[in-house]
Design an enzyme around this catalytic site. Structure first.
Site, PDB file in Angstrom:
ATOM      1  N   ASP A   1       6.863   0.111  -5.969  1.00  0.00           N
ATOM      2  CA  ASP A   1       5.821  -0.064  -6.513  1.00  0.00           C
ATOM      3  C   ASP A   1       5.694  -0.316  -8.170  1.00  0.00           C
ATOM      4  OD1 ASP A   1       2.664   0.639  -7.464  1.00  0.00           O
ATOM      5  OD2 ASP A   1       2.743   1.202  -5.297  1.00  0.00           O
TER       6      ASP A   1
ATOM      7  N   HIS B   1      -0.336   2.645 -11.569  1.00  0.00           N
ATOM      8  CA  HIS B   1      -0.407   2.498  -9.835  1.00  0.00           C
ATOM      9  C   HIS B   1       0.437   3.324  -9.343  1.00  0.00           C
ATOM     10  CE1 HIS B   1      -0.414   0.161  -6.044  1.00  0.00           C
ATOM     11  NE2 HIS B   1      -1.650   0.153  -6.321  1.00  0.00           N
TER      12      HIS B   1
ATOM     13  N   ASN C   1       3.285  18.042  -6.727  1.00  0.00           N
ATOM     14  CA  ASN C   1       3.621  19.521  -6.472  1.00  0.00           C
ATOM     15  C   ASN C   1       3.060  20.234  -7.605  1.00  0.00           C
ATOM     16  OD1 ASN C   1       4.168  21.756  -5.277  1.00  0.00           O
ATOM     17  ND2 ASN C   1       6.177  21.415  -5.163  1.00  0.00           N
TER      18      ASN C   1
ATOM     19  N   ASN D   1      -6.474  -5.598   0.637  1.00  0.00           N
ATOM     20  CA  ASN D   1      -8.144  -5.663   0.533  1.00  0.00           C
ATOM     21  C   ASN D   1      -8.608  -6.505   0.465  1.00  0.00           C
ATOM     22  OD1 ASN D   1      -7.074  -2.757  -0.151  1.00  0.00           O
ATOM     23  ND2 ASN D   1      -6.454  -3.444  -2.179  1.00  0.00           N
TER      24      ASN D   1
ATOM     25  N   SER E   1      -3.899   0.585  -1.141  1.00  0.00           N
ATOM     26  CA  SER E   1      -2.696   1.229  -2.010  1.00  0.00           C
ATOM     27  C   SER E   1      -2.905   2.767  -1.851  1.00  0.00           C
ATOM     28  CB  SER E   1      -2.870   0.766  -3.351  1.00  0.00           C
ATOM     29  OG  SER E   1      -2.410  -0.345  -3.381  1.00  0.00           O
TER      30      SER E   1
END
Length: 966
Positions: free
Chosen positions: A117, A148, A159, A246, A317
């Site tokens: 990414d 992103h 966490n 998308n 995404s």
């Protein structure tokens, strides 16, 4: 032989383009070492080959080498642009609940997930990662600069005190492949997959990661380099999860890498019952395989934000990492499961959704059910492809295999659910039994009566096959695209494709170098035009598209060759100069495409196929250098071909006074109804202080060549050539007040006379915009100060007085408003310039030279299409003074004409009254000259513009700047 070809290829001029070079398994090691001088990436696991920087000519030479299987373009990619929402989390964010994993006795411990990414924010307290790499910038630190990747990472494994990811104990590896603007290259993705297959780089893939998430994509098919790399990664034991894309409600828009057969392609669910409109639909482009595979929540997803805290984003995404996290949980609970097992468990246990199968896949993800799966189906669903016929029948059969993993035998009955009217489903066998561990192949036959089968609005139809047993049920969805498809093939590389009917256009999906496809209602006729990478324009007109149509175009169809030979000011052919660019202005009559600009790059020859008289092409050539710009429009391409030479230009030298360099940008301007529109021709170039401009005055299909200039303080919106010179005008027609620079003349830009246009804009003598900070004061009728400011607009009232001055232009605008509340717009200047005895714009006149002041003024109703209203020209006054003195001396004013109307009727903003003032009496002595002009309209609004100085007489030295009076 291969060695000599390689040396020849690498000796050619290189460019920034990168190419995949696919090598044979027996390619000699010395080949790789010799190629290494230009290698960007080397692969052996995800892809057998390298990525090399090559020019197009070099790529052709490399392709001939015996060790090379093929050469492929390296595609531009982008992480899927999410929608950023303002939803704020009020409770602890628990991503596990979104996928029904809250009760699972697993948190991803011992599972390694690679996120390919935009990187990660390593300082976020809720995130931790074990390592990674930045393949986008060749940097060991995969720093996220746009957020992103950080958001994706939080969904998988956050966490923290306020957020828990789906698999919070999973180990993360971060591979950055896109820059801060979200763009990158396919080769970086393949390099990241290669690293995921062998994280320590020792050539042994046994230490591969367990799961990969890819929330990015681009147009490509299942045979693309990345799709093949995904399949190799899956074969090596990695579960690869990818966002479907998308692209709103269009069939077959699944993007790479989700298009890979073995990937788990994830759709964006807005609720557990339906997907959102913007999620990409299946089937896969070209192959029409069933995709997406599964759906997960992707709307208003709260996760970790770059810089700390939480943020909300939407898109596939966000859907994909939910499933990647579930895959990590399943691998912890079932360490013996293969990637195929994980995928089968996920798609065989989904929750039912109302959206069409080819929009949502098997259904909504359910981690608990996948963990407890007894039935493993090897297909997310069945795609029956395309049926766009209005009559006749459709008949096709698909199969899937079910594997039963339980402790006792089970008997199954198969039934069809949700079968649309006009369709019949036959399942074979319809009943069968399985013992634990046994598999059975099931065939599904779909037959339709096309006269009765509806054409749904979103083009997708389908149903499901349910296998029922006492041990439980499993549903296998099926889908059909109920509209026509057109597949355009070309025996070369398609650079772009234009598709248009009389009423609409279509955006094709480019899934292979020589293939594109698009979907449309059956029965319409369409024009298809391929633009190849070797400047071939091949057009097929009026093709009727029904059912599953193929349009085959061939390079040989472009049988007419036109050689472009425009020259610059020194007679040098433009195509031999760096920065040369060619575009073609295309016009299609009776077509929704109308007119468009086709980009060809730097080429000399254009190859064109025969076409009807409703299709028109005219090429444009441009070349911009630091001191010269040439924009040439050739005549329309006609006949059998030939050489098109252009040397007849209108020429002017522009001399700029901007403190910084000026950017020149070629454009094409064209008439669109009552307006003039422009398209940027190229990226342009930063120019020096002077630039010679050469423009053709030819107009073809309502289009002509133009160029614009952008400086720090002064800019020209559009420079165009007429039959009698060069003019600055961005309007449909050239106003009579515009100055036409004679061929070969020099024009000073940003010097001398200027005028205000309204209250906000300043315009120079040649029509250039001049940026000047203004300081204004507003007084009431009694002379009391009401307000003051810098560049914002004041609130005017009757009988107010507005005074504004600026330093750059050394001018002062003084407006007194009348008493009519319905007309508080003062008359404005529409042009103003000083001309020498030759008619050229001047900022210096000789002593006793018969110079002229020309200006125009109008009272414009801006709210009513810039309609001109009545002025009082008899009250127009012009006076001058020697700079530094106080006395203003009147000058005789002559009205030479008028240009009244509206912007729509005239094609330009009305010039209003056109004035001429002889300056002979002001040039008797060497000095600097100030000017003052007074205007009045019928409503009693008065404008006074004073500029100090405007021009010089004789050889005098410019006085030092002083602040304007406020």
């Amino acid at each position: 032989m291969w060695r000599s070809l390689l040396i020849l290829a690498l000796a050619l001029p290189a460019s920034a383009a990168t190419w995949f070079v696919e090598l044979r398994d027996d390619a000699p090691a010395r080949f790789r070492s010799e190629l290494a001088t230009k290698v960007v990436h080397q692969y052996s696991l995800a892809f057998n080959g390298v990525v090399v920087e090559l020019s197009t000519k070099e790529a052709e030479e490399i392709r001939k080498l015996p060790s090379v299987v093929a050469v492929h373009r390296d595609h531009a990619i982008a992480r899927f642009e999410p929608t950023v929402n303002d939803v704020v989390a009020t409770d602890i964010v628990d991503a596990r609940a979104r996928v029904h994993a809250s009760a699972l006795p697993a948190r991803g411990a011992g599972i390694v997930v690679a996120i390919i990414d935009s990187g990660i924010d390593a300082t976020h307290p809720a995130l931790r990662f074990a390592g990674g790499y930045d393949f986008a910038q060749n940097d060991p630190i995969p720093e996220d600069v746009d957020g992103h990747g950080t958001h994706v990472a939080g969904i998988i494994a956050a966490n923290g005190a306020d957020i828990v990811g789906v698999a919070p104990d999973a180990t993360l590896l971060i591979y950055k492949v896109v820059h801060h603007d979200g763009d990158g290259k396919e080769s970086s993705v393949v390099a990241a997959l290669e690293r995921a297959m062998d994280p320590n780089g020792d050539g042994d893939p046994s230490d591969h990661v367990d799961v990969v998430n890819l929330s990015l994509g681009w147009e490509a098919g299942s045979d693309s380099i990345t799709a093949r790399a995904v399949d190799r990664a899956t074969a090596a034991g990695i579960v690869v999860v990818a966002a479907a894309g998308n692209i709103a409600r269009t069939p077959a828009q699944i993007q790479a890498p989700a298009v890979a057969p073995t990937s788990i392609a994830v759709a964006n669910a807005i609720t557990e019952l339906e997907v959102i409109r913007e999620t990409s639909r299946g089937p896969t482009p070209g192959t029409l395989a069933f995709k997406p595979d599964i759906a997960a929540l992707g709307e208003n997803v709260v996760s970790t934000a770059r810089g700390g805290g939480l943020t909300t984003k939407s898109g596939t995404s966000m859907s994909s990492p939910h499933v990647a996290g579930v895959a990590a949980l399943l691998l912890e609970l079932h360490p013996d499961w293969t990637p195929a097992d994980v995928k089968a468990a996920l798609v065989s246990t989904t929750r039912a959704m109302t959206s069409p199968p080819l929009a949502r896949g098997a259904g909504f993800v359910d981690a608990q059910a996948a963990h407890e799966a007894k039935f493993f189906v090897d297909a997310s669903g069945l795609s029956f492809g395309v049926n766009g016929a209005k009559s006749g029948t459709f008949d096709a059969t698909r199969t899937f295999t079910i594997t039963y993993r339980s402790q006792v035998p089970a008997a199954f009955t198969a039934i069809a659910l949700g079968t649309p009217a006009g369709a019949t489903i036959t399942i074979t066998p319809s009943t069968f039994s399985l013992v634990p561990g046994e598999s059975r192949s099931v065939s599904v036959r779909l037959r339709t009566n096309n006269g009765e089968l509806p054409f749904p609005a979103d083009t997708l139809t389908g149903g499901a096959i349910r296998l029922q047993s006492a041990a439980g049920n499993v549903a296998v969805p099926w889908g059909l695209v109920r509209t026509a498809r057109a597949t355009v093939t070309y025996d070369g590389t398609i650079d772009s494709l234009f598709v248009s009917s009389a009423t609409r256009t279509r955006l094709p999906y480019h899934y292979a170098p020589g293939a594109m496809e698009m979907y449309m209602a059956p029965g319409e006729r369409w024009d298809f035009m391929v633009v190849s990478d070797d400047a071939r324009l091949v057009i097929a007109e009026g093709v009727r598209v029904d059912d599953d149509a193929r349009v085959e175009l061939r390079a040989a169809d472009a049988s007419r060759t036109f050689t472009l030979d425009a020259r610059n000011g020194e007679g040098v052919p433009l195509h031999t100069l760096e920065g040369h660019e060619v575009k073609v202005w295309m016009t299609l009559a009776n077509s929704a495409i109308g007119s468009d600009l086709v980009t060809l790059g730097s080429v000399r020859d254009i190859h064109l196929s025969p076409h009807s008289s409703r299709v028109h092409f005219a090429p444009l050539e441009a070349w911009v250098a630091p001191s010269q710009a040439v924009v040439a429009m050739h005549p329309e391409l006609s006949g059998a071909g030939g050489v098109l030479t252009e040397t007849a230009y209108q020429h002017a030298r522009l001399r700029w006074t901007s403190p910084r360099a000026v950017r020149a940008t070629p454009q094409v301007a064209y008439r669109s109804g009552n307006f003039l529109s422009t398209i940027v021709f190229g990226n342009g170039l930063t120019a020096n202080e002077t630039m010679d401009v050469y423009l053709t005055s030819r107009t073809v299909s309502d289009a002509f060549a133009a160029i614009s200039f952008a400086g720090e303080r002064d800019s020209l919106a559009l420079l165009r050539a007429t039959e009698d010179g060069i003019v600055s005008s961005a309007e449909r027609t050239v106003a009579p007040s515009a100055h036409r620079a004679a061929n070969g003349s020099e024009i000073a830009i940003g010097r001398g006379a200027a005028h205000p246009f309204g209250l906000a804009t300043y315009v120079g003598a040649f029509g250039e915009s001049r940026v000047a900070e203004k300081h204004w004061s507003l007084f009431d009728a009694a002379g009391a100060l009401v307000a003051h400011g810098t560049n914002e607009q004041p609130q005017i009232a009757p009988r107010y007085r507005y005074v504004a001055g600026n330093n750059v232009l050394r001018g002062e605008l003084d407006i007194t408003y009348g008493t009519q509340t319905n007309d508080l717009v003062a008359p404005t200047f529409t042009s103003l310039r000083v001309l020498d005895a030759n008619g050229d714009i001047a900022e210096r006149l000789d002593v006793d030279e018969a110079g002229v002041l020309r200006f125009s003024a109008a009272d414009l109703d801006v709210a009513n299409d810039y309609t001109s209203r009545a002025m009082r020209p008899e009250r127009t006054r012009v006076s001058y003074r020697v700079h530094g003195t106080l006395a203003w001396i009147p000058l005789a004013v002559v009205i030479e004409g008028a240009d009244n109307g509206s912007q729509a009727t005239l094609g330009h903003i009305p010039s209003g009254d056109l004035y001429r003032v002889d300056l002979a009496t002001a040039t008797t002595t060497a000095a600097f000259i100030d000017l003052r002009i007074e205007l009045e309209d019928a409503a009693g609004n008065k404008t006074i513009w004073s500029q100090t100085p405007v021009f010089a007489v004789g050889t005098v030295v410019m006085p030092p700047r002083r602040r304007a009076v406020h």
